[in-house]
Design an enzyme around this catalytic site. Sequence first.
Site, PDB file in Angstrom:
ATOM      1  N   LEU A   1       4.428 -11.987   0.160  1.00 17.18           N
ATOM      2  CA  LEU A   1       4.225 -10.569  -0.126  1.00 17.18           C
ATOM      3  C   LEU A   1       3.431 -10.416  -1.417  1.00 17.18           C
ATOM      4  O   LEU A   1       3.530 -11.251  -2.319  1.00 17.18           O
ATOM      5  CB  LEU A   1       5.576  -9.847  -0.268  1.00 17.18           C
ATOM      6  CG  LEU A   1       6.445  -9.742   0.981  1.00 17.18           C
ATOM      7  CD1 LEU A   1       7.789  -9.093   0.630  1.00 17.18           C
ATOM      8  CD2 LEU A   1       5.754  -8.960   2.083  1.00 17.18           C
ATOM      9  N   ASP A   2       2.677  -9.321  -1.519  1.00 16.84           N
ATOM     10  CA  ASP A   2       1.925  -9.023  -2.735  1.00 16.84           C
ATOM     11  C   ASP A   2       2.888  -8.769  -3.896  1.00 16.84           C
ATOM     12  O   ASP A   2       4.057  -8.454  -3.694  1.00 16.84           O
ATOM     13  CB  ASP A   2       1.044  -7.794  -2.545  1.00 16.84           C
ATOM     14  CG  ASP A   2       0.058  -7.961  -1.398  1.00 16.84           C
ATOM     15  OD1 ASP A   2      -0.287  -9.116  -1.090  1.00 16.84           O
ATOM     16  OD2 ASP A   2      -0.344  -6.939  -0.818  1.00 16.84           O
ATOM     17  N   VAL A   3       2.370  -8.863  -5.095  1.00 14.10           N
ATOM     18  CA  VAL A   3       3.209  -8.708  -6.287  1.00 14.10           C
ATOM     19  C   VAL A   3       3.882  -7.336  -6.338  1.00 14.10           C
ATOM     20  O   VAL A   3       5.019  -7.206  -6.825  1.00 14.10           O
ATOM     21  CB  VAL A   3       2.372  -8.965  -7.565  1.00 14.10           C
ATOM     22  CG1 VAL A   3       1.268  -7.926  -7.728  1.00 14.10           C
ATOM     23  CG2 VAL A   3       3.256  -9.010  -8.802  1.00 14.10           C
TER      24      VAL A   3
ATOM     25  N   THR B   1       4.649  -5.497  -3.633  1.00 10.41           N
ATOM     26  CA  THR B   1       5.367  -5.240  -2.390  1.00 10.41           C
ATOM     27  C   THR B   1       6.773  -5.809  -2.490  1.00 10.41           C
ATOM     28  O   THR B   1       6.983  -6.905  -3.008  1.00 10.41           O
ATOM     29  CB  THR B   1       4.628  -5.870  -1.199  1.00 10.41           C
ATOM     30  OG1 THR B   1       3.309  -5.334  -1.124  1.00 10.41           O
ATOM     31  CG2 THR B   1       5.353  -5.582   0.107  1.00 10.41           C
TER      32      THR B   1
ATOM     33  N   HIS C   1      -3.676  -8.500   2.534  1.00  8.20           N
ATOM     34  CA  HIS C   1      -3.410  -7.090   2.208  1.00  8.20           C
ATOM     35  C   HIS C   1      -3.562  -6.192   3.439  1.00  8.20           C
ATOM     36  O   HIS C   1      -4.060  -5.070   3.348  1.00  8.20           O
ATOM     37  CB  HIS C   1      -4.357  -6.606   1.110  1.00  8.20           C
ATOM     38  CG  HIS C   1      -4.085  -7.180  -0.238  1.00  8.20           C
ATOM     39  ND1 HIS C   1      -4.899  -6.952  -1.325  1.00  8.20           N
ATOM     40  CD2 HIS C   1      -3.102  -7.985  -0.684  1.00  8.20           C
ATOM     41  CE1 HIS C   1      -4.430  -7.587  -2.386  1.00  8.20           C
ATOM     42  NE2 HIS C   1      -3.335  -8.218  -2.004  1.00  8.20           N
TER      43      HIS C   1
END
Length: 229
Positions: free
Chosen positions: A100-102, A104, A183
């Site tokens: 997961l993105d930072v 998210t 993303h």
Amino acid sequence: MRLDKYITQVTDFSRKEVKRLLHADEVTVNGVPERDPGRKVGEQDDISLQGMPLEMPRTRYLMLYKPEGVVCSNDDPVHPTVLALLELPRVERLNICGRLDVDTTGLVLLTDDGQWAHRVASPNHKTGKVYHVTTADPIPSRAVQQFAEGLMLNGERERTKPAELEILSEHEARVCLHEGRYHQVKRMFAAIGNRVEALHREQIGAIVLDEMLDPGEYRELTDDEIASI
């Protein structure tokens, strides 16, 4: 398996350190000191280090509630990593499944079973990933069809695979993806002229983020959850 390899897998010692321990008679096999690092050992052997019995660790399967500001990486010079949240030995051997993105939050799976991790991540296994999305602008009803038909993302040559979009309110939706482009959720909403303000993963396949977990907490998966992948 070689004795030195067995000990390095069970402990945090390096091969060099294991060799030193063997020469110091700190290792016994079936009650007898053993100095040969190439000695073949198996499940039938009782292996002790400094008088403490060693056992091959069982395979680990974990779910983690990733908080915002934490990265899904083994090491990062700026942000804390999900591995730093785990109070477990040999965390560096865990695979982070479905990063997961930072910014998210939500469900992250971790395991030291490489084949299981591959099934989670591989689009060939069609493991759906479900996200709760909060957007800057209202979500039009036509977006449901657009997501189902696939969207052309900026910089891509092929449309996204069909995705399920459920509109929950004017600015909230639930999205189920069957692939994992960079993303992707954010870029899909950007493709329809909207912006994602908050993103939270609720589910991977049949595994749902445990509502009893707080951000940063984790637990082992149940047998049924493991088998569902």
